[in-house]
Design an enzyme around this catalytic site. Structure first.
Site, PDB file in Angstrom:
ATOM      1  N   SER A  87      -9.504 -48.152 -48.243  1.00  0.00           N
ATOM      2  CA  SER A  87      -8.052 -48.211 -48.212  1.00  0.00           C
ATOM      3  C   SER A  87      -7.474 -47.108 -49.094  1.00  0.00           C
ATOM      4  O   SER A  87      -7.731 -45.931 -48.830  1.00  0.00           O
ATOM      5  CB  SER A  87      -7.576 -49.597 -48.632  1.00  0.00           C
ATOM      6  N   HIS A 140      -8.720 -55.204 -41.943  1.00  0.00           N
ATOM      7  CA  HIS A 140      -8.746 -54.182 -42.992  1.00  0.00           C
ATOM      8  C   HIS A 140      -9.917 -54.370 -43.956  1.00  0.00           C
ATOM      9  O   HIS A 140     -10.484 -53.398 -44.440  1.00  0.00           O
ATOM     10  CB  HIS A 140      -7.421 -54.224 -43.749  1.00  0.00           C
ATOM     11  N   ASP A 171      -7.692 -53.689 -37.695  1.00  0.00           N
ATOM     12  CA  ASP A 171      -6.949 -53.401 -38.926  1.00  0.00           C
ATOM     13  C   ASP A 171      -5.489 -53.110 -38.582  1.00  0.00           C
ATOM     14  O   ASP A 171      -5.197 -52.182 -37.827  1.00  0.00           O
ATOM     15  CB  ASP A 171      -7.596 -52.184 -39.606  1.00  0.00           C
TER      16      ASP A 171
END
Length: 818
Positions: free
Chosen positions: A669, A794, A760
C-alpha cells in the site's frame, strides 16, 4: 494508504495485529505464478519415453528447489495459533475463575481460518502464584460468526451467519446445553455485523434482551413480466417474472462491497421476537451498540455510534477520519408504569434519537462504567479535523445521571487529550486503542487498555476522573504487550517480539491501590503457541533492537516533534557467517499513518529465519510518536518519508550492520508507494524489490479508489481537505502525478515483484496505476513478476494467498541476494 495484513503492518482491531497473523501448508510443487493452477502437472511425453515433470509457468529447476525448501519452513510458522478474544468468568465461590479463549489458525486446504475455543481454570494462591489448568482439547467452532457471554457469565450467545440466502441463527447456551434457538429470516435482516468496527452485540443487564447491528434487508426491486411492469411485491423465484436491478446502493468501500446498510435490532431472548429500532435516519450507519444503565421506572436507552454519509460513502476500513457521533435511542420491549423521562434539551427533547456528542467530530467505542455513572469513549478528532486517515486518539467522559435525565447537549470532559510532542520516554498519546467490552478495574474509575507506544505496544491504565495515565507493562521491555481480558483486578495479556512467539502473561498489582504502577507479571504456560523445535532454534539465533535515527537536514520550518529522531526495528542474526553481514530487507508499513510494532509476525519471522536481516522503518508520519511528528508528513509524501528511509539505511550501513551491496526493499500500500519511489529515486541502492498492492500513480488512483480524499490530503497536506473534489482539475492531476512513483520510472532498474489483489477497492488493479507501472517497467527491460490473487482485497490475507505471497517474496529476494 493503509495496509493491514499478516506480517507487514498492524491493525487497530487485529492485535494477533498488529496489527498481523497467518499460516500455511506445503504443496507438492510450488504455486504457479502466472496461471490459476496452484500445483505442477505430471504429463506423459508424446513419444512414449515415460513421464516428464512439467514445471509451472515462470519456474525453473533452481527456483523449484527454493520453493520446496522454503515452503516447508513457512508451513512450520503458519501453524502457530493466534488469540482473537478471551473472557474470564468468576463464579464467586472463591475457587478461582474460568477463562475461555477464542483461537484461530489458518487452514490452507479450505482457504479459511479454523476457529476453536480452549478453556482454562485459574487458581490463585496467597503468595501470588497463579496456575492455569487447561482443558485437554479445544472445541472447534464450525460455522460460528460470533460468541458473546452474558453479563453474569451464565449464558452464551452464539451467532451463525449464513453463507447463502438462509436465515441467521441465534443460539442461547447454558452451562451444559442449548437452551434457546431462533432463526431470523432475511426479510427481517441479513447477516449480523462481526467485523470489529460496525460490530456491536450487547446483552442488557437482566439478560432478556440483546441489541446488535445487522445488515438491513434488501429493498424491494421493480418486477417485470411478459406484460411489462408488475405492481406490488412478488417472490424472487416467480418463473413468470424477473426482478430489475433497482437503484444502486453505495457501500463503505474496501471489505464492505455488497454489504447492506448497518442497522440496529433487538432480540428478545425468551420469545425470539426481533424488532428494528425506529427513528434512525436511513442516511446513518450504526454500530458499536451498548445498553445504557437501567433505572427502575424509567425507560432504558441504547447508546451507539453513527456514521453519516452526506455526499458519498468514502472507504471506512482502516480510516478513522470519518465523522461519527454517539447517539441515544429508546430501547424496545419495555412497558413502564410511570411516566417516561425525556433526554432534556431545547432542540432534542422531542426527537426519537439524540446526538450525545455534538461538540466533537468523532466518538466511538462507548463504554459505561460498572456503576453506570460515567460513559467514556475514544475520539479520532485529529484524524477527522486534519484529514489524515489515522492520527492520535483522545479519551473522553460524559457523566451519566442516576435518574436517566440527561441534558443535551451533553458536557464532554477530556480525560486523555491529544499529545502533540511527548518528552523522551514519556506517554506519547493514544493510538490504535480498542477497548475491551469490560475494561474496568473494581474501583469503577480505572480502565485498562493497550496502545502504540513508539515502536511497540504497551498496556496502560487510565483514571477517568483524574486523567492519570500509567504504563503498567514493563517499561524496560522492547517487546509488545496487549491486554486480552481482565480477571477481576488482574490482567491476562500477551507479550511477543519479532523473535519471540506470543506468551501469555498474568499481571497483578503489588499494592492495594489499583492505580499504582507497581505491577508484577507472571509467565503462564499454555498449549496455545506451541511450535516445532526447528522454529524454536531459528528464533533463538536471532536478536533485535530498536534504533533511534536522527533526522537529516532539519529545517527551521519543522515542528519540534518532527525534528526528533524516528525509529527503526532491526532484526538480525546473533552471529555473522565468515564476518559477512546477511542481506537485509527494508520493511515499510502502509498508511502512511500506521506503524510497525515490535510484536511477532509469522511472515517476518519466516524471512528472518531464511537468512535476512530486517530493517523495519517507522518514518516520520507513523503512529506512536506524537501528533506533531505525524502531521509533518501530509503534503510531503514521496520526499520526507523517502528521505527518512534512506537515512535509516545509511545509519545501519555506517554502523556496519548491513552489507550495502545486498539491500532489498518490501512494502504494501503506502509502503509499496515508498518502495516504488525508492527504486526510482535511489536506483543503485536496491538489488530487488517486492510490493503488495502498491500506490504507483495517484493521478489514476484518485478517480477509482474508495478513498479519493486520501490522495488529496497526502499530496497537498491539510489544504487537501478543502481542495478535494470528485472531478480533479488538470492542475490537481499534474500534482498527483508528480507526487507519484511513476514520475521516477525512467530511472528504475531494480527487479520488482508485484503481488496484487484483484478485488482491491483501495488501489484497484485494473485502473489504480500498479499494473500500468509494472507494464511500463517491463517495457523498459526491468525484470518484473506479477501475481494476481483473484479473490483477495487490499490486504491479501486469505490463507492460501498470504502463504503464496510470503513464499514468493522469499524466493524472489533469494534470487538476487546470492
Amino acid at each position: 494508504m493503509l495496509y493491514a495484513t499478516s506480517g507487514w503492518c498492524v491493525n487497530r482491531f487485529s492485535l494477533s495485529f498488529p496489527v498481523l497473523s497467518s499460516g500455511w501448508t506445503t504443496p507438492v510443487l510450488p504455486f504457479s505464478l502466472l496461471t490459476k493452477k496452484s500445483s505442477a502437472l505430471l504429463a506423459m511425453d508424446c513419444t512414449g519415453a515415460g513421464p516428464v515433470k512439467e514445471l509451472p509457468v515462470g519456474i525453473d529447476a533452481t527456483t523449484e528447489e527454493e520453493y520446496a525448501s522454503q515452503s516447508q519452513l513457512l508451513q512450520e510458522f503458519t501453524n502457530i495459533s493466534a488469540i482473537d478474544k478471551a473472557w474470564v468468568f468468576n463464579p464467586g465461590s472463591g475457587e478461582g475463575s474460568q477463562a475461555m479463549f477464542s483461537i484461530s489458525q489458518p487452514n490452507l486446504l479450505a482457504n479459511k481460518r479454523k476457529r476453536h475455543i480452549l478453556s482454562a481454570h485459574i487458581t490463585k494462591e496467597s503468595n501470588h502464584s497463579v496456575t492455569f489448568h487447561w482443558a485437554p482439547f479445544p472445541v472447534e467452532m464450525t460455522g460460528v460468526s460470533a460468541i458473546v457471554p452474558s453479563p453474569s457469565g451464565s449464558k452464551l450467545l452464539v451467532i451463525r451467519n449464513s453463507e447463502n440466502d438462509s436465515s441467521t441463527q441465534f443460539e442461547i447456551w447454558g452451562p451444559s446445553q442449548l437452551e434457546k434457538e431462533f432463526n431470523v429470516c432475511q426479510s427481517v435482516h441479513r447477516s449480523v455485523y462481526t467485523d470489529g468496527w460496525f460490530e456491536g452485540i450487547s446483552w442488557n443487564s437482566d439478560e432478556t434482551l440483546i441489541a446488535y447491528v445487522a445488515e438491513q434487508p434488501l429493498p424491494p426491486k421493480p418486477t417485470f413480466g411478459s406484460s411489462g411492469y408488475k405492481k406490488g411485491d412478488f417472490a424472487d423465484k416467480d418463473c413468470n417474472s424477473w426482478k430489475a436491478q433497482g437503484d444502486w446502493e453505495e457501500d463503505w468501500g474496501e471489505t464492505y462491497s455488497g454489504k447492506g446498510q448497518p442497522a440496529l435490532f433487538v432480540i428478545n431472548t425468551n420469545s425470539g421476537e426481533v424488532r428494528s429500532i425506529e427513528g434512525i435516519s436511513k442516511s446513518l450507519s450504526v454500530g458499536q451498540v451498548v445498553w445504557a444503565p437501567a433505572t427502575k421506572g424509567y425507560h432504558q436507552y441504547l447508546v451507539f455510534v453513527g456514521w453519516s454519509a452526506e455526499k458519498r460513502k468514502l472507504g471506512i476500513k482502516y480510516c478513522y477520519n470519518r465523522r461519527c457521533a454517539l447517539y441515544a435511542v429508546r430501547a424496545p420491549f419495555q412497558e413502564l408504569e410511570t411516566a417516561e423521562p425525556q433526554l432534556k434539551g431545547n432542540a432534542t427533547e422531542d426527537l426519537p434519537i439524540s446526538n450525545l456528542t455534538q461538540g466533537i467530530s468523532s466518538a466511538f467505542f462507548p463504554r459505561f462504567s460498572p456503576n453506570g455513572k460515567f460513559l467514556v469513549f475514544l475520539s479520532a478528532k485529529c484524524s477527522v479535523d486534519s484529514g489524515a486517515h489515522s492520527a492520535t486518539d483522545s479519551l473522553h467522559r460524559i457523566d451519566w445521571p442516576n435518574d436517566g435525565k440527561l441534558s443535551l447537549p451533553a458536557k464532554i470532559v477530556d480525560v486523555v487529550p491529544v499529545v502533540m510532542c511527548p518528552e523522551d520516554g514519556c506517554f506519547p498519546g493514544l493510538y490504535w486503542s480498542s477497548l475491551l467490552s469490560s475494561p474496568w478495574l473494581s474501583n469503577g474509575c480505572t480502565l485498562i487498555l493497550s496502545s502504540v507506544w513508539n515502536s511497540g505496544r504497551a498496556i496502560v491504565s487510565v483514571n477517568i476522573l483524574s486523567g492519570e495515565v500509567s504504563r503498567i507493562s514493563p517499561g524496560d521491555s522492547s517487546s509488545s504487550w496487549d491486554v486480552v481480558t481482565l480477571d477481576g483486578n488482574n490482567i491476562i495479556a500477551v507479550c511477543s517480539s519479532p523473535i519471540a512467539v506470543p506468551q501469555i502473561k498474568y499481571g497483578y498489582c503489588l499494592e492495594e491501590s489499583v492505580t499504582s504502577a507497581a505491577w508484577s507479571w507472571l509467565d503462564i504456560s499454555s498449549p496455545l503457541f506451541r511450535y516445532p523445535e526447528k522454529v524454536r532454534s531459528l528464533l533463538s539465533s536471532l536478536q533485535f533492537s530498536i534504533l533511534k535515527i536522527p533526522v537529516r537536514d532539519v529545517s527551521e520550518n519543522l515542528s519540534e516533534g518532527a525534528r526528533k529522531p524516528f525509529e527503526a526495528i532491526f532484526v538480525s542474526s546473533k552471529s555473522k557467517k565468515n564476518d559477512a553481514s546477511d542481506p537485509v530487507i527494508v520493511i515499510l508499513h502502509g498508511g502512511p499513518h500506521s506503524v510497525s510494532v515490535s510484536s511477532f509476525s509469522k511472515s517476518l519471522a519466516f524471512l528472518s529465519s531464511i537468512g535476512y536481516s530486517l530493517l523495519i522503518v517507522n518514518y516520520r508520519g507513523s503512529l506512536g510518536f506524537g501528533e506533531e511528528a505525524l502531521q509533518s508528513l501530509p503534503g510531503k509524501v514521496g520526499s520526507q518519508d523517502v528521505n527518512d528511509v534512506l537515512t535509516a539505511i545509511e545509519h545501519v550501513i555506517s554502523k556496519q550492520l548491513v552489507d550495502p551491496s545486498k539491500i532489498t526493499v518490501l512494502g504494501g500500500s503506502h509502503g509499496g508507494f515508498l518502495t516504488a519511489h525508492l527504486i526510482g529515486q535511489a536506483p543503485d541502492k536496491f538489488v530487488a524489490a517486492a510490493v503488495r498492492n502498491p500506490v504507483c500513480n495517484l493521478e489514476l488512483m484518485v478517480g477509482t479508489t474508495d478513498i479519493s480524499d486520501w490522495c488529496y490530503v497526502e499530496a497537498y497536506g491539510h489544504d487537501g481537505l478543502t481542495r478535494f473534489t470528485e472531478a480533479p482539475s488538470t492542475e490537481h492531476l499534474t500534482l498527483l502525478y508528480n507526487k507519484s512513483p511513476i514520475s521516477h520510472l525512467s530511472k528504475v532498474k531494480t527487479p520488482t515483484l508485484f503481488l496484487l489483489g484483484a478485488k482491491d477497492l483501495r488501489v484497484p488493479v485494473s485502473n489504480g496505476g500498479n499494473v500500468q507501472y509494472a507494464r511500463a517497467l517491463k517495457e523498459k527491460g526491468v525484470e518484473v513478476k506479477v501475481i494476481v490473487f483473484p479473490s483477495d482485497v487490499h490486504a491479501i490475507e486469505r490463507p492460501q494467498s498470504d502463504f503464496e505471497s510470503s513464499l514468493n517474496i522469499g524466493v524472489w529476494f533469494k534470487k538476487y541476494c546470492k
